[in-house]
Design an enzyme around this catalytic site. Structure first.
Site, PDB file in Angstrom:
ATOM      1  N   LYS A 281       0.688  -5.626  -4.804  1.00  0.00           N
ATOM      2  CA  LYS A 281       1.957  -6.340  -4.641  1.00  0.00           C
ATOM      3  C   LYS A 281       3.149  -5.402  -4.468  1.00  0.00           C
ATOM      4  O   LYS A 281       4.231  -5.839  -4.067  1.00  0.00           O
ATOM      5  CB  LYS A 281       2.195  -7.246  -5.852  1.00  0.00           C
TER       6      LYS A 281
ATOM      7  N   LYS B 267       6.274  -4.925   1.285  1.00  0.00           N
ATOM      8  CA  LYS B 267       4.918  -4.384   1.413  1.00  0.00           C
ATOM      9  C   LYS B 267       4.763  -3.672   2.744  1.00  0.00           C
ATOM     10  O   LYS B 267       4.137  -2.607   2.838  1.00  0.00           O
ATOM     11  CB  LYS B 267       3.892  -5.508   1.274  1.00  0.00           C
TER      12      LYS B 267
ATOM     13  N   GLU C  60      -1.237 -13.138   5.653  1.00  0.00           N
ATOM     14  CA  GLU C  60      -1.190 -14.170   6.684  1.00  0.00           C
ATOM     15  C   GLU C  60       0.219 -14.740   6.821  1.00  0.00           C
ATOM     16  O   GLU C  60       0.506 -15.423   7.808  1.00  0.00           O
ATOM     17  CB  GLU C  60      -2.168 -15.302   6.351  1.00  0.00           C
TER      18      GLU C  60
END
Length: 217
Positions: free
Chosen positions: A14, A74, A165
């Site tokens: 994360k 990220k 996604e």
């Protein structure tokens, strides 16, 4: 290698340590695992775009804006980010390129074997194109196999990963000119080493027990 231990240690990172980069020789191993992923009738309906510089990651970050901004850090903080793209059709000579590569790699004993492979691949391609009418979705399934292989390979060499996604496919397709190449964005994969602040690194893995997810006949 303890494959069970590798599977258990893999988790979705994360937060990434911006001061650590994956060595090139390690990334080359991951690239080769991805390239050698299996696909139905060896269709290989994929293309992989890798960003490892701030400039490259900034381009991929255009796909994680607005409602997808929860993934932006990220993309920007990871050592490497790979955009998994999938073909949307077989145009552009893709099937011919596959067949000629197989020929160069020595997969055919003779011309009859080569013709048989071409016929079989075309049969299943046309089945999904005309009968089932799900060719792009079939191709996406193959590309997800490559994604799974990438995550497992990364874990095996001590690299953390994050599949995403939650991306703006249209924005990435436009930014990278993918439609002109017969491709479309599918999923992003961040790769690197987790930061100390990554809460998920400290949590135990949770999966349903074997007796609930397996039926042995």
């Amino acid at each position: 290698m303890d494959i069970v231990a590798t599977a258990k240690q893999r988790y979705t990172a994360k937060a990434y340590d911006t001061n650590r980069r994956i060595p090139d020789e390690v990334m080359q191993q991951i690239y080769e695992v991805i390239r050698n992923s299996p696909s139905s009738v060896n269709s290989q309906p994929w293309h992989f775009i890798v960003a490892s510089t701030p400039e490259g990651k900034a381009r991929l970050a255009k796909g994680v804006q607005g409602g997808y901004s929860f993934n932006e850090s990220k993309v920007r903080d990871a050592s490497h980010v790979i955009l998994f793209c999938t073909r949307v059709d077989t145009e552009g000579g893709h099937l011919d390129r596959l067949l000629e590569q197989e020929d160069r790699d020595g997969r055919f004993a003779d011309e009859a074997a080569k013709a048989g492979t071409a016929k079989g691949r075309l049969h299943f391609t046309n089945l999904h194109r005309y009968t089932l009418k799900d060719l792009p979705q079939w191709y996406e399934k193959q590309t997800y196999i490559a994604l799974a292989n990438a995550m497992t390979a990364a874990a095996a060499v001590g690299v953390d990963s994050t599949p995403m996604e939650g991306i703006d496919v249209a924005a990435l397709d436009t930014e990278l000119g993918l439609h002109e190449k017969g491709l479309s964005s599918l999923v992003l994969l961040a790769l690197g080493y987790h930061a100390e602040s990554d809460f998920n690194a400290k949590l135990p893995k949770s999966r349903l027990p074997q007796e609930q997810v397996f039926t042995f006949l």
